[in-house]
Design a protein around this motif. Structure first.
Motif, mmCIF file in Angstrom:
data_model
loop_
_atom_site.group_PDB
_atom_site.id
_atom_site.type_symbol
_atom_site.label_atom_id
_atom_site.label_comp_id
_atom_site.label_asym_id
_atom_site.label_seq_id
_atom_site.Cartn_x
_atom_site.Cartn_y
_atom_site.Cartn_z
ATOM 1 N N ALA A 1 0.829 -1.209 0.000
ATOM 2 C CA ALA A 1 0.000 0.000 0.000
ATOM 3 C C ALA A 1 0.861 1.256 0.000
ATOM 4 N N PRO A 2 0.415 2.323 -0.653
ATOM 5 C CA PRO A 2 1.159 3.591 -0.620
ATOM 6 C C PRO A 2 1.354 4.080 0.811
ATOM 7 N N GLN A 3 2.543 4.581 1.089
ATOM 8 C CA GLN A 3 2.910 5.026 2.419
ATOM 9 C C GLN A 3 3.435 6.457 2.369
ATOM 10 N N LYS A 4 3.507 7.068 3.541
ATOM 11 C CA LYS A 4 4.198 8.348 3.678
ATOM 12 C C LYS A 4 5.646 8.009 4.037
ATOM 13 N N VAL A 5 6.568 8.297 3.111
ATOM 14 C CA VAL A 5 7.942 7.811 3.222
ATOM 15 C C VAL A 5 8.918 8.981 3.331
ATOM 16 N N LEU A 6 9.879 8.841 4.242
ATOM 17 C CA LEU A 6 10.996 9.767 4.342
ATOM 18 C C LEU A 6 12.217 9.085 3.742
ATOM 19 N N GLU A 7 12.742 9.655 2.660
ATOM 20 C CA GLU A 7 13.950 9.108 2.038
ATOM 21 C C GLU A 7 15.141 9.957 2.468
ATOM 22 N N LEU A 8 16.107 9.324 3.072
ATOM 23 C CA LEU A 8 17.291 10.004 3.589
ATOM 24 C C LEU A 8 18.426 9.952 2.579
ATOM 25 N N ALA A 9 19.150 11.065 2.447
ATOM 26 C CA ALA A 9 20.288 11.136 1.518
ATOM 27 C C ALA A 9 19.861 10.688 0.124
ATOM 28 N N CYS A 10 18.876 11.377 -0.423
ATOM 29 C CA CYS A 10 18.271 10.957 -1.696
ATOM 30 C C CYS A 10 19.199 11.120 -2.885
ATOM 31 N N GLY A 11 20.256 11.919 -2.748
ATOM 32 C CA GLY A 11 21.191 12.082 -3.859
ATOM 33 C C GLY A 11 20.504 12.618 -5.096
ATOM 34 N N LEU B 1 16.375 20.400 1.846
ATOM 35 C CA LEU B 1 17.776 20.443 2.246
ATOM 36 C C LEU B 1 17.834 20.219 3.744
ATOM 37 N N ALA B 2 18.420 19.099 4.168
ATOM 38 C CA ALA B 2 18.445 18.762 5.593
ATOM 39 C C ALA B 2 19.524 17.727 5.862
ATOM 40 N N ASP B 3 19.866 17.601 7.135
ATOM 41 C CA ASP B 3 20.869 16.650 7.599
ATOM 42 C C ASP B 3 20.171 15.354 7.981
ATOM 43 N N ALA B 4 20.563 14.247 7.381
ATOM 44 C CA ALA B 4 19.923 12.960 7.655
ATOM 45 C C ALA B 4 20.107 12.505 9.099
ATOM 46 N N GLU B 5 21.101 13.045 9.799
ATOM 47 C CA GLU B 5 21.332 12.657 11.180
ATOM 48 C C GLU B 5 20.450 13.442 12.151
ATOM 49 N N ARG B 6 19.958 14.598 11.694
ATOM 50 C CA ARG B 6 19.047 15.442 12.472
ATOM 51 C C ARG B 6 18.025 16.012 11.497
ATOM 52 N N THR B 7 17.000 15.243 11.220
ATOM 53 C CA THR B 7 16.093 15.572 10.118
ATOM 54 C C THR B 7 15.247 16.804 10.382
ATOM 55 N N MET B 8 14.965 17.108 11.636
ATOM 56 C CA MET B 8 14.087 18.219 12.024
ATOM 57 C C MET B 8 12.640 17.992 11.580
ATOM 58 N N GLU B 9 12.299 16.766 11.237
ATOM 59 C CA GLU B 9 10.917 16.444 10.867
ATOM 60 C C GLU B 9 10.105 16.157 12.138
ATOM 61 N N PRO B 10 8.774 16.306 12.063
ATOM 62 C CA PRO B 10 7.936 16.135 13.261
ATOM 63 C C PRO B 10 7.965 14.700 13.804
ATOM 64 N N GLU C 1 24.488 6.666 16.422
ATOM 65 C CA GLU C 1 23.499 6.515 17.495
ATOM 66 C C GLU C 1 22.488 7.663 17.471
ATOM 67 N N GLN C 2 22.986 8.875 17.259
ATOM 68 C CA GLN C 2 22.110 10.043 17.166
ATOM 69 C C GLN C 2 21.155 9.906 15.978
ATOM 70 N N ALA C 3 21.682 9.469 14.850
ATOM 71 C CA ALA C 3 20.862 9.330 13.645
ATOM 72 C C ALA C 3 19.747 8.317 13.850
ATOM 73 N N LEU C 4 20.076 7.152 14.402
ATOM 74 C CA LEU C 4 19.064 6.113 14.604
ATOM 75 C C LEU C 4 17.998 6.554 15.602
ATOM 76 N N ALA C 5 18.415 7.302 16.627
ATOM 77 C CA ALA C 5 17.438 7.830 17.585
ATOM 78 C C ALA C 5 16.483 8.800 16.900
ATOM 79 N N ASP C 6 17.005 9.611 16.000
ATOM 80 C CA ASP C 6 16.164 10.573 15.284
ATOM 81 C C ASP C 6 15.195 9.851 14.352
ATOM 82 N N TRP C 7 15.673 8.820 13.676
ATOM 83 C CA TRP C 7 14.807 8.078 12.759
ATOM 84 C C TRP C 7 13.693 7.368 13.528
ATOM 85 N N PHE C 8 14.053 6.818 14.683
ATOM 86 C CA PHE C 8 13.039 6.182 15.536
ATOM 87 C C PHE C 8 11.976 7.207 15.931
#
Length: 258
Positions: free
Chosen positions: A51-61, A103-112, A132-139
């Motif tokens: 099913a279609p999802q709301k997806v955050l793609e990190l470092a999309c290049g 334009l954002a840092d994948a380790e600190r996305t600043m997303e809600p 560790e910081q990045a994974l905590a932010d993604w969680f």
């Protein structure tokens, strides 16, 4: 933020920005339509569902994985901290209302908090300065039950078979010449950045899984990447078929508990 990482991050940004114009010419970066695109799409479907999802793609290049996600009908927020990379991605997907580039840092996305059904990244985790910081932010930004999907590999050392394949490529290039776009990925600049990273001596499943668990993720799976490699080889020349054997690559899927 550890200020010791500031210069390293800027070096990483500058390196990838300089590669943005030719990045899709390097084998393994562009995802060709046909069998390869289908194989990537199947891996994403297996991880996050049909099913279609709301997806955050990190470092999309340059937006190649973005294309896979859009082909599956997902609503995508694609971020990168290289404006040059984003320029290429925006041009590639101009007019598609299903994707938002930021334009954002994948380790600190600043997303809600709890705002995405899935987070997906390709060849990002090995570059993290604070994993560790990045994974905590993604969680944090995943909804309960949301999925994390990581495509990555150990780029620091060749596999035993990869060593033989590398020798074969060197011999082949005596006759057909070097590939300047591929060599760019293995430049002195690249090597200098790699040795300063936490995973500079190689990102392995054995290192990553405990960090993912410590961040709070569960139901960790390691699907086979073989279908993607097989699809890449179908259209590749001999040199690039050999390159698919160089490194140990992997897929990791994990979930935020409900």
């Amino acid at each position: 933020m550890d200020l010791r990482n500031h210069d390293l991050k800027e070096d990483i940004r500058e390196y990838w920005s300089k590669r943005s114009k030719t990045f899709d010419l390097a084998f393994g970066h562009r995802i060709a339509p046909g069998p390869e695109l289908d194989a990537w799409a199947a891996a994403v479907r297996d991880a996050v569902g049909p099913a279609p999802q709301k997806v955050l793609e990190l470092a999309c290049g340059t937006g190649e994985v973005t294309n896979v996600l859009l082909s599956l009908g997902h609503e995508v927020t694609a971020l990168d901290f290289s404006e040059a990379m984003l320029d290429v991605a925006r041009a590639k997907h101009a007019g598609n209302a299903q994707v938002r580039f930021i334009l954002a840092d994948a380790e600190r996305t600043m997303e809600p908090d709890q705002s995405y059904d899935a987070i997906i990244c390709r060849h990002l985790v090995w570059t993290l300065t604070e994993p560790e910081q990045a994974l905590a932010d993604w969680f944090r930004v995943l909804k309960p039950g949301g999925r994390l999907l990581v495509f990555d590999g150990d780029w620091a050392k060749l596999t035993p078979l990869g060593k033989l394949a590398s020798l074969a490529v060197r011999g082949l290039e005596r006759f057909i010449g070097h590939d300047p776009h591929y060599d760019g990925a293995m430049s002195e600049r690249h090597a200098d950045i790699m040795k300063r990273l936490p995973f500079g001596d190689g990102l392995t499943i054995e290192k990553l899984v405990p960090l993912v668990e410590e961040a709070g993720f569960e139901a960790i799976r390691l699907p086979s990447r073989r279908p993607i490699a097989v699809a890449q080889r179908r259209e590749a020349d001999l040199r690039n078929r050999l390159r698919t054997l160089f490194y140990r690559r992997f897929i990791l899927v994990a979930s935020r508990p409900r």
